[in-house]
Scaffold this active site. Structure first.
Site, short mmCIF file in Angstrom:
data_model
loop_
_atom_site.label_atom_id
_atom_site.label_comp_id
_atom_site.label_asym_id
_atom_site.label_seq_id
_atom_site.Cartn_x
_atom_site.Cartn_y
_atom_site.Cartn_z
CG HIS A 119 -1.03 7.69 3.84
ND1 HIS A 119 -1.24 8.76 2.99
CD2 HIS A 119 -1.51 6.60 3.20
CE1 HIS A 119 -1.81 8.33 1.87
NE2 HIS A 119 -1.99 7.02 1.97
CD GLN A 179 -3.88 -1.00 -5.67
OE1 GLN A 179 -3.00 -1.72 -5.20
NE2 GLN A 179 -4.56 -0.15 -4.93
CB SER A 187 -3.62 10.23 -2.41
OG SER A 187 -2.99 9.61 -1.32
#
Ligand code: AMP
Length: 283
Positions: A28, A55, A184
């Site tokens: 990120h 999503q 993540s």
């Protein structure tokens, strides 16, 4: 957010957007650096942090998705982010609880295969939330990671098809020393699973090497898929969801794989679903 963005626009300040679901890592932050390079010292870099419910499919990891807002705030501050946009579900999907949120953005071609086939409503959620973020943040540039190759292609297509007045930048994948792409979701892995998760990259490099050795003639995709499947099969915790070889522009599957073809795969390691992709060109 939109009021601030309009003010920036009036002041002639360039805005770069980095959409994320938080639990930030060096991948990120590399997008933040890319956005900064694009908008300059006077520009504004906005990171959006929103775990977008639309999503995620039923039974996916929405409720257990990793979160650590105070750490994310610190990382953003240290990285020189100008604004961290943290919308609530109620702000993003007004009326959704009562069933009266009813507008979605759907890309109908590039989003069909691979992730779209495995996760049928996923890209409809992605294109909807990204379109909304574009309307809220009004960026000149938006930066996405090549780690989610199909997502980047779908967003590029949506941006073109719907005339969003911005440039989509796709930045390279940041990896651990063993080649595992930062994600993540890596936080879900047990130590044993983590030790086996490098196999996604291993499989990509194995395919790339085979394509290199095949030279101009290329190789049948079916043969390469068998080799990738065998490679994944050697790790007891790993289970192949799909592997595909395709044209990097159109995402159309290739029956014969040559240099310039692209590969993507999804693998379950324990109960964690990981994805990766690679160009079949030598780096
Ligand atoms: P996520 O928070 O997982 O939705 O990801 C937000 C953005 O970061 C997406 O554009 C991803 O493609 C990108 N991203 C995730 N992992 C990496 C990585 N390892 N390297 C570069 N970009 C990444």
């Amino acid at each position: 957010m939109q009021r601030q963005a309009r003010q920036w626009r009036r002041d002639g300040v360039a805005v770069g957007l980095v959409p994320t679901m938080g639990y930030l890592h060096a991948g990120h932050l590399s997008l933040v650096a890319r956005a900064r390079r694009s908008v300059g010292a006077r520009g504004k870099v906005v990171v959006s942090l929103y775990v977008n419910p639309t999503q995620f499919g039923p039974g996916e990891d929405l409720s257990r998705y990793p979160r650590d807002l105070s750490r994310d705030r610190t990382l953003c501050r240290e990285a020189g982010v100008d604004a961290l946009f943290l919308p609530t579900d109620a702000a993003m999907y007004p009326g959704r609880e009562q069933g009266d949120y009813s507008t979605f953005v759907v890309e109908e071609a590039l989003s069909q295969g691979m992730e779209g086939a495995s996760r049928p409503t996923h890209f409809r959620g992605v294109t909807t939330i990204v379109a909304k973020l574009f309307n809220l943040v009004l960026p000149e540039v938006a930066v996405f990671g090549a780690k989610d190759f199909q997502q980047a292609a779908v967003i590029r297509r949506m941006t073109r098809d719907l005339n969003f007045p911005l440039r989509v930048i796709v930045a390279p994948t940041i990896r651990e020393p063993d080649g595992l792409a930062l994600s993540s979701r890596n936080a879900y892995l047990s130590p044993e699973e983590r030790a086996q998760a490098g196999v996604l990259r291993e499989a990509c490099l194995l395919a790339r090497q085979a394509v290199k050795e095949a030279g101009d003639a290329g190789l049948p995709a079916a043969q390469l898929k068998r080799r990738v499947s065998a490679c994944i099969g050697r790790k007891p915790a790993a289970h192949l969801d799909y592997v595909e070889f395709f044209d990097p522009e159109t995402l159309r599957p290739r029956r014969r794989v040559e240099r310039g073809s692209h590969m993507a795969l999804a693998v379950r390691v324990g109960s964690t679903r990981l994805i990766d992709n690679a160009s079949m060109n030598e780096d």
